[in-house]
Scaffold this motif. Structure first.
Motif, PDB file in Angstrom:
ATOM      1  N   SER A   1       0.788  -1.232   0.000  1.00  0.00           N
ATOM      2  CA  SER A   1       0.000   0.000   0.000  1.00  0.00           C
ATOM      3  C   SER A   1       0.826   1.291   0.000  1.00  0.00           C
ATOM      4  O   SER A   1       0.260   2.365   0.131  1.00  0.00           O
ATOM      5  N   CYS A   2       2.139   1.195  -0.154  1.00  0.00           N
ATOM      6  CA  CYS A   2       2.984   2.389  -0.093  1.00  0.00           C
ATOM      7  C   CYS A   2       3.750   2.601  -1.394  1.00  0.00           C
ATOM      8  O   CYS A   2       4.184   1.647  -2.037  1.00  0.00           O
ATOM      9  N   PHE A   3       3.924   3.867  -1.743  1.00  0.00           N
ATOM     10  CA  PHE A   3       4.649   4.239  -2.956  1.00  0.00           C
ATOM     11  C   PHE A   3       5.743   5.228  -2.565  1.00  0.00           C
ATOM     12  O   PHE A   3       5.471   6.255  -1.942  1.00  0.00           O
ATOM     13  N   SER A   4       6.961   4.914  -2.933  1.00  0.00           N
ATOM     14  CA  SER A   4       8.126   5.723  -2.585  1.00  0.00           C
ATOM     15  C   SER A   4       8.108   7.068  -3.312  1.00  0.00           C
ATOM     16  O   SER A   4       7.768   7.137  -4.495  1.00  0.00           O
TER      17      SER A   4
ATOM     18  N   ASP B   1       9.034  10.080   2.914  1.00  0.00           N
ATOM     19  CA  ASP B   1       9.592   9.204   1.876  1.00  0.00           C
ATOM     20  C   ASP B   1       8.573   8.355   1.126  1.00  0.00           C
ATOM     21  O   ASP B   1       8.950   7.587   0.249  1.00  0.00           O
ATOM     22  N   HIS B   2       7.281   8.487   1.469  1.00  0.00           N
ATOM     23  CA  HIS B   2       6.290   7.676   0.762  1.00  0.00           C
ATOM     24  C   HIS B   2       4.876   8.230   0.942  1.00  0.00           C
ATOM     25  O   HIS B   2       4.638   9.042   1.834  1.00  0.00           O
ATOM     26  N   VAL B   3       3.993   7.797   0.055  1.00  0.00           N
ATOM     27  CA  VAL B   3       2.564   8.001   0.240  1.00  0.00           C
ATOM     28  C   VAL B   3       1.962   6.622   0.477  1.00  0.00           C
ATOM     29  O   VAL B   3       2.544   5.607   0.081  1.00  0.00           O
TER      30      VAL B   3
ATOM     31  N   ARG C   1       2.893  -1.189 -10.119  1.00  0.00           N
ATOM     32  CA  ARG C   1       4.156  -1.924 -10.012  1.00  0.00           C
ATOM     33  C   ARG C   1       5.074  -1.324  -8.939  1.00  0.00           C
ATOM     34  O   ARG C   1       5.937  -2.013  -8.406  1.00  0.00           O
ATOM     35  N   GLY C   2       4.896  -0.056  -8.621  1.00  0.00           N
ATOM     36  CA  GLY C   2       5.740   0.609  -7.638  1.00  0.00           C
ATOM     37  C   GLY C   2       5.259   0.498  -6.205  1.00  0.00           C
ATOM     38  O   GLY C   2       5.952   0.947  -5.285  1.00  0.00           O
TER      39      GLY C   2
END
Length: 176
Positions: A65-68, A78-80, A167-168
């Protein structure tokens, strides 16, 4: 189903199987008629990668559930993080045309009308993930951006397209 997108993507444990996801997110699989109706209501052509993912499961909470990010936002440096991906439909409250969907976020919360709000975040409305059509037009391939209501609706670029965004996504533990 033969995939055009996500060809080598491992969907094992991608979706979170919980009652909240079933109750508020997961719509029936979209057919062409539903997709056309939703696109008409929203005023944008949905990305092919988003449609394909929704034909695998039409919305829901995700385990990764996190995107850098490289630029700090109100959520983290560092992430959303996302709670779930909104499905194609209007029955479930967290579908793109549902009670708490994209149009609700623009009308009730004042989010910019630059595309389709596709993912909600753990902040309960204070930030959202947007398919941003402002550069590509209503029928183009939208970028994926984070919109931060707490910071005057500032947009932070996440990915060039929806598939790249999916994918991220990473596990939350990678950011603790």
């Amino acid at each position: 189903m033969e995939l055009r997108f996500f060809k080598d993507f491992d969907f094992t444990n991608f979706w979170s199987e919980c009652s909240y996801s079933s109750k508020d997110y997961i719509e029936d699989f979209p057919n062409d008629e539903i997709i056309t109706a939703i696109e008409s209501e929203l005023g944008y052509q949905l990305p092919g990668s988003y449609i394909e993912l929704m034909k695998i499961q039409n919305g829901g909470l995700v385990n990764k559930s996190c995107f850098s990010i490289t630029e700090s936002v109100s959520w983290a440096e560092d992430h959303v993080a996302i709670t779930g991906i909104m499905g194609i439909g209007k029955i479930k409250s967290h579908a793109v045309c549902g009670e708490l969907g994209s149009q609700f976020m623009m009308k009730e919360w004042g989010y910019p009308a630059d595309g389709i709000y596709i993912c909600d975040c753990p902040s309960a409305g204070h930030d959202m993930i947007l398919l941003d059509y402002s550069s590509c037009g209503k029928n183009g391939e939208p970028e994926v951006v984070h919109v931060d209501q707490e910071n005057n609706f500032k947009k932070t670029f996440l990915a060039k397209d929806f598939e790249t965004f999916i994918r991220g996504l990473r596990n939350e533990e990678e950011f603790d």
